[in-house]
Design a protein around this motif. Structure first.
Motif, PDB file in Angstrom:
ATOM      1  N   ILE A  12      -7.269  -5.216  -3.876  1.00  0.00           N
ATOM      2  CA  ILE A  12      -6.099  -4.962  -4.732  1.00  0.00           C
ATOM      3  C   ILE A  12      -4.865  -5.397  -3.941  1.00  0.00           C
ATOM      4  CG2 ILE A  12      -7.091  -2.997  -5.960  1.00  0.00           C
ATOM      5  CD1 ILE A  12      -5.259  -1.169  -4.206  1.00  0.00           C
ATOM      6  N   LEU A  13      -3.706  -5.348  -4.565  1.00  0.00           N
ATOM      7  CA  LEU A  13      -2.487  -5.745  -3.870  1.00  0.00           C
ATOM      8  C   LEU A  13      -2.330  -4.940  -2.568  1.00  0.00           C
ATOM      9  CD1 LEU A  13       0.047  -7.604  -4.600  1.00  0.00           C
ATOM     10  CD2 LEU A  13       1.221  -5.441  -4.965  1.00  0.00           C
ATOM     11  N   THR A  60       0.841  -1.205   0.000  1.00  0.00           N
ATOM     12  CA  THR A  60       0.000   0.000   0.000  1.00  0.00           C
ATOM     13  C   THR A  60       0.871   1.248   0.000  1.00  0.00           C
ATOM     14  OG1 THR A  60      -1.764  -1.165   1.151  1.00  0.00           O
ATOM     15  CG2 THR A  60      -1.810   1.238   1.271  1.00  0.00           C
ATOM     16  N   LYS A  61       1.886   1.230   0.833  1.00  0.00           N
ATOM     17  CA  LYS A  61       2.821   2.364   0.866  1.00  0.00           C
ATOM     18  C   LYS A  61       3.412   2.611  -0.526  1.00  0.00           C
ATOM     19  CE  LYS A  61       7.494   3.128   2.556  1.00  0.00           C
ATOM     20  NZ  LYS A  61       8.442   2.904   3.664  1.00  0.00           N
ATOM     21  N   ASP A  62       3.886   1.556  -1.177  1.00  0.00           N
ATOM     22  CA  ASP A  62       4.500   1.700  -2.502  1.00  0.00           C
ATOM     23  C   ASP A  62       3.497   2.222  -3.534  1.00  0.00           C
ATOM     24  OD1 ASP A  62       6.709   0.695  -1.285  1.00  0.00           O
ATOM     25  OD2 ASP A  62       6.707  -1.244  -2.302  1.00  0.00           O
ATOM     26  N   LEU A  63       2.295   1.666  -3.488  1.00  0.00           N
ATOM     27  CA  LEU A  63       1.281   2.064  -4.470  1.00  0.00           C
ATOM     28  C   LEU A  63       0.779   3.479  -4.206  1.00  0.00           C
ATOM     29  CD1 LEU A  63      -0.678  -1.316  -4.751  1.00  0.00           C
ATOM     30  CD2 LEU A  63       0.656  -0.244  -6.574  1.00  0.00           C
ATOM     31  N   VAL A  64       0.621   3.848  -2.941  1.00  0.00           N
ATOM     32  CA  VAL A  64       0.231   5.221  -2.602  1.00  0.00           C
ATOM     33  C   VAL A  64       1.270   6.183  -3.164  1.00  0.00           C
ATOM     34  CG1 VAL A  64       0.055   6.888  -0.696  1.00  0.00           C
ATOM     35  CG2 VAL A  64      -1.192   4.732  -0.559  1.00  0.00           C
ATOM     36  N   GLY A  65       2.546   5.799  -3.057  1.00  0.00           N
ATOM     37  CA  GLY A  65       3.612   6.644  -3.587  1.00  0.00           C
ATOM     38  C   GLY A  65       3.405   6.990  -5.056  1.00  0.00           C
ATOM     39  N   SER A 103      -9.160   1.256 -17.550  1.00  0.00           N
ATOM     40  CA  SER A 103      -8.999   0.550 -16.290  1.00  0.00           C
ATOM     41  C   SER A 103      -8.346   1.450 -15.250  1.00  0.00           C
ATOM     42  CB  SER A 103      -8.128  -0.683 -16.515  1.00  0.00           C
ATOM     43  OG  SER A 103      -7.736  -1.218 -15.282  1.00  0.00           O
ATOM     44  N   PHE A 104      -8.672   1.193 -13.990  1.00  0.00           N
ATOM     45  CA  PHE A 104      -7.937   1.829 -12.903  1.00  0.00           C
ATOM     46  C   PHE A 104      -6.469   1.442 -13.031  1.00  0.00           C
ATOM     47  CE2 PHE A 104     -11.920   1.563 -10.176  1.00  0.00           C
ATOM     48  CZ  PHE A 104     -12.146   2.924 -10.247  1.00  0.00           C
ATOM     49  N   ALA A 105      -5.589   2.308 -12.538  1.00  0.00           N
ATOM     50  CA  ALA A 105      -4.158   2.023 -12.591  1.00  0.00           C
ATOM     51  C   ALA A 105      -3.806   0.794 -11.768  1.00  0.00           C
ATOM     52  CB  ALA A 105      -3.376   3.218 -12.078  1.00  0.00           C
ATOM     53  N   VAL A 106      -4.492   0.661 -10.661  1.00  0.00           N
ATOM     54  CA  VAL A 106      -4.114  -0.371  -9.704  1.00  0.00           C
ATOM     55  C   VAL A 106      -5.304  -1.271  -9.428  1.00  0.00           C
ATOM     56  CG1 VAL A 106      -3.421  -0.774  -7.335  1.00  0.00           C
ATOM     57  CG2 VAL A 106      -2.396   1.111  -8.603  1.00  0.00           C
ATOM     58  N   GLY A 107      -5.123  -2.555  -9.667  1.00  0.00           N
ATOM     59  CA  GLY A 107      -6.184  -3.511  -9.357  1.00  0.00           C
ATOM     60  C   GLY A 107      -6.685  -4.168 -10.617  1.00  0.00           C
ATOM     61  N   ARG A 140      -7.401 -13.704 -10.074  1.00  0.00           N
ATOM     62  CA  ARG A 140      -6.256 -14.344 -10.694  1.00  0.00           C
ATOM     63  C   ARG A 140      -4.966 -14.102  -9.905  1.00  0.00           C
ATOM     64  NH1 ARG A 140      -6.783 -16.624 -15.967  1.00  0.00           N
ATOM     65  NH2 ARG A 140      -8.986 -16.475 -15.511  1.00  0.00           N
ATOM     66  N   LEU A 141      -4.916 -12.968  -9.204  1.00  0.00           N
ATOM     67  CA  LEU A 141      -3.697 -12.596  -8.489  1.00  0.00           C
ATOM     68  C   LEU A 141      -3.807 -12.676  -6.970  1.00  0.00           C
ATOM     69  CD1 LEU A 141      -2.673  -9.478 -10.608  1.00  0.00           C
ATOM     70  CD2 LEU A 141      -1.342 -11.575 -10.377  1.00  0.00           C
ATOM     71  N   LEU A 142      -5.024 -12.545  -6.455  1.00  0.00           N
ATOM     72  CA  LEU A 142      -5.173 -12.403  -5.005  1.00  0.00           C
ATOM     73  C   LEU A 142      -6.120 -13.428  -4.405  1.00  0.00           C
ATOM     74  CD1 LEU A 142      -5.738  -8.531  -4.950  1.00  0.00           C
ATOM     75  CD2 LEU A 142      -3.572  -9.728  -4.581  1.00  0.00           C
ATOM     76  N   ASP A 143      -5.869 -13.763  -3.137  1.00  0.00           N
ATOM     77  CA  ASP A 143      -6.830 -14.567  -2.393  1.00  0.00           C
ATOM     78  C   ASP A 143      -7.992 -13.680  -1.974  1.00  0.00           C
ATOM     79  OD1 ASP A 143      -5.427 -17.050  -2.289  1.00  0.00           O
ATOM     80  OD2 ASP A 143      -4.057 -16.179  -0.811  1.00  0.00           O
ATOM     81  N   GLY A 144      -9.163 -14.282  -1.789  1.00  0.00           N
ATOM     82  CA  GLY A 144     -10.319 -13.538  -1.290  1.00  0.00           C
ATOM     83  C   GLY A 144     -10.052 -13.055   0.141  1.00  0.00           C
ATOM     84  N   CYS A 145     -10.905 -12.157   0.614  1.00  0.00           N
ATOM     85  CA  CYS A 145     -10.662 -11.540   1.928  1.00  0.00           C
ATOM     86  C   CYS A 145     -10.760 -12.563   3.062  1.00  0.00           C
ATOM     87  CB  CYS A 145     -11.649 -10.404   2.163  1.00  0.00           C
ATOM     88  SG  CYS A 145     -13.337 -10.939   2.388  1.00  0.00           S
ATOM     89  N   GLU A 146     -10.135 -12.220   4.156  1.00  0.00           N
ATOM     90  CA  GLU A 146     -10.174 -13.011   5.382  1.00  0.00           C
ATOM     91  C   GLU A 146     -11.626 -13.080   5.875  1.00  0.00           C
ATOM     92  OE1 GLU A 146      -6.949 -13.750   6.847  1.00  0.00           O
ATOM     93  OE2 GLU A 146      -8.002 -15.004   8.308  1.00  0.00           O
ATOM     94  N   LYS A 147     -12.026 -14.262   6.315  1.00  0.00           N
ATOM     95  CA  LYS A 147     -13.424 -14.390   6.771  1.00  0.00           C
ATOM     96  C   LYS A 147     -13.470 -14.856   8.219  1.00  0.00           C
ATOM     97  CE  LYS A 147     -14.708 -15.223   2.049  1.00  0.00           C
ATOM     98  NZ  LYS A 147     -13.568 -15.759   1.313  1.00  0.00           N
TER      99      LYS A 147
END
Ligand SMILES: [Zn+2]
Ligand SMILES: [Zn+2]
Length: 429
Positions: free
Chosen positions: A141-142, A85-90, A220-224, A167-174
């Motif tokens: 997103i990442l 998040t820090k890197d992407l916010v940058g 598309s959004f830049a991220v996600g 395709r890239l991420l696991d679903g949210c914690e449940k």
């Protein structure tokens, strides 16, 4: 415990929520609302100077875009988040600073935002604003996280969530535990189609256009979504299910791809294994190209697929492509994400025949397709997610348009106390 929404109340955008009690205080997200003009959270006079602790759920500007201004307005906060998040916010803040209008913060404020980030791993416990806090995978997103805050009450803030995994991420914690849930409701009144269905439609829409000799543009959004769509196209092309044409990535998507690659530990095991064990790195696929010319004429030469920002046609290179390609009915624009009310993207989806780009009228003769490959949970997924939380009594619905939150509330009210906060309304948790 008190809750106030300074933004993100009955709207999608400018998420900024304050949780406070006695000596404890934490701001959850600090975003802007991007439409035809930018809107900021409704912080009271002098509020920003006093903000000490901000947890950022994820990098999208509707959750992080006000951080630069916060610093410019005299705040010296600690910012909590996942490293990705820090890197992407940058990169997102730097880009917003570069192209935004009437920006009230400097590059130095952007560097200061990055410097003030304290990063934590998922599930790691830390102190924030006097509270016990933890971040959990949100699957959106990442690096996206749900923020768990424990004081007098246990509160879980969902941020933006996806329950099903991509395709890239696991679903949210449940199955977490909380007394109260601050829940997003972007698609609170809509069931999202199955991923398979949407992907099949996407592939057949693209095939049809390539066969006719046209160009496909995917805003598309830049991220996600950008990275998800690129991975998906790469997979299908590699397997032969899509004809081999160049896949161009343009705008911030390129930079964000690099950060995804650098933070690959936050992607799901399958992706990491593919890179580590088989030396088959999907991020550097031979099918990916970037434009060589500033005017993008090289991209326009032959049929290809273009994935570019911005996702709702509010700016970015996508507008250059649209201007060049809109006249030809062989070409196609495919929307894959949410189009907020009032945006150019929404107008096109709603069937506009002409739109304005840089004070120029552009006639739309290209084909328009819309499908959903969403990074959010749909209605029943949101309900199931809430029902999975142990000890839950109260739900605050945010990050959704009014009708969406109201419909979501109707079902949730049967079992929980549900509130749809108004901006600036004080709510006891
Ligand atoms: Zn988001
Ligand atoms: Zn959001």
């Amino acid at each position: 415990m008190e809750f106030i929404a300074y933004g993100g109340a009955r709207e999608v955008g400018r998420s900024a929520f304050l949780l406070s009690e006695k000596q404890r205080k934490i701001l959850l997200d600090c975003g802007i609302k991007l439409g035809e003009k930018v809107e900021y959270p409704k912080f009271p006079e002098g509020f920003e100077k006093e903000v000490r602790d901000v947890a950022i759920s994820h990098a999208h500007l509707d959750h992080s875009g006000h951080l630069g201004s916060l610093i410019a307005n005299g705040s010296k906060p600690i910012i909590y988040g996942i490293k990705a998040t820090k890197d992407l916010v940058g990169i997102l803040l730097a880009d917003y600073h570069r192209i935004g209008k009437n920006i009230d913060f400097t590059d130095r404020d952007v560097s200061e935002v990055i410097r003030r980030f304290h990063t934590y791993e998922f599930k790691e416990e830390f102190k924030a604003g006097g509270y016990k806090a933890r971040l959990y995978n949100a699957g959106h997103i990442l690096g996206s996280a749900m923020v768990y805050i424990e004081g007098e009450k246990k509160v879980l803030y969902s941020g933006d969530i996806s329950t099903r995994g991509t395709r890239l991420l696991d679903g949210c914690e449940k199955n977490l535990r909380a007394d109260a849930l601050i829940l997003e409701g972007t698609y609170g009144n809509e069931e999202l189609p199955g991923t398979k269905e949407s992907v099949t439609k996407l592939i057949s829409e693209i095939k049809e256009t390539i066969k006719e000799g046209g160009h496909v543009i995917i805003p598309s959004f830049a991220v996600g979504r950008g990275q998800e769509i690129l991975m998906l196209l790469e997979n299908y092309m590699k397997s032969g299910a899509l004809p081999e044409v160049k896949i161009y990535m343009d705008g911030m998507i390129k930079k964000a791809m690099k950060i995804y690659r650098q933070n690959v530990v936050y992607t799901k095991d399958e992706v990491q294994k593919r890179i580590l064990l088989s030396a088959d790195d999907p991020f550097t696929s031979k099918h990916f190209f970037v434009p060589r010319r500033r005017d993008r004429k090289d991209v326009l030469e032959e049929p290809c697929i273009i994935v570019s920002t911005s996702g709702m046609l509010s700016g970015g290179p996508i507008l250059t492509y649209l201007k060049e390609l809109a006249w030809n009915p062989k070409n196609k624009i495919i929307f894959v994400g949410y189009q907020a009310e009032g945006t150019r993207g929404r107008k096109v989806v709603d069937g506009a025949k002409k739109i304005e780009i840089d004070d120029e009228e552009v006639e739309l003769r290209l084909k328009v397709a819309e499908l959903r490959i969403s990074g959010h949970a749909g209605k029943s997924e949101l309900i199931q997610f809430a029902q999975g939380i142990k000890g839950l009594k109260k739900i605050l619905l945010v990050h959704g348009e009014e009708k969406s939150l109201e419909e979501l509330a109707e079902t949730l009210e049967k079992k929980y106390e549900v509130v749809i906060p108004k901006a600036l309304e004080e709510i006891r948790i």
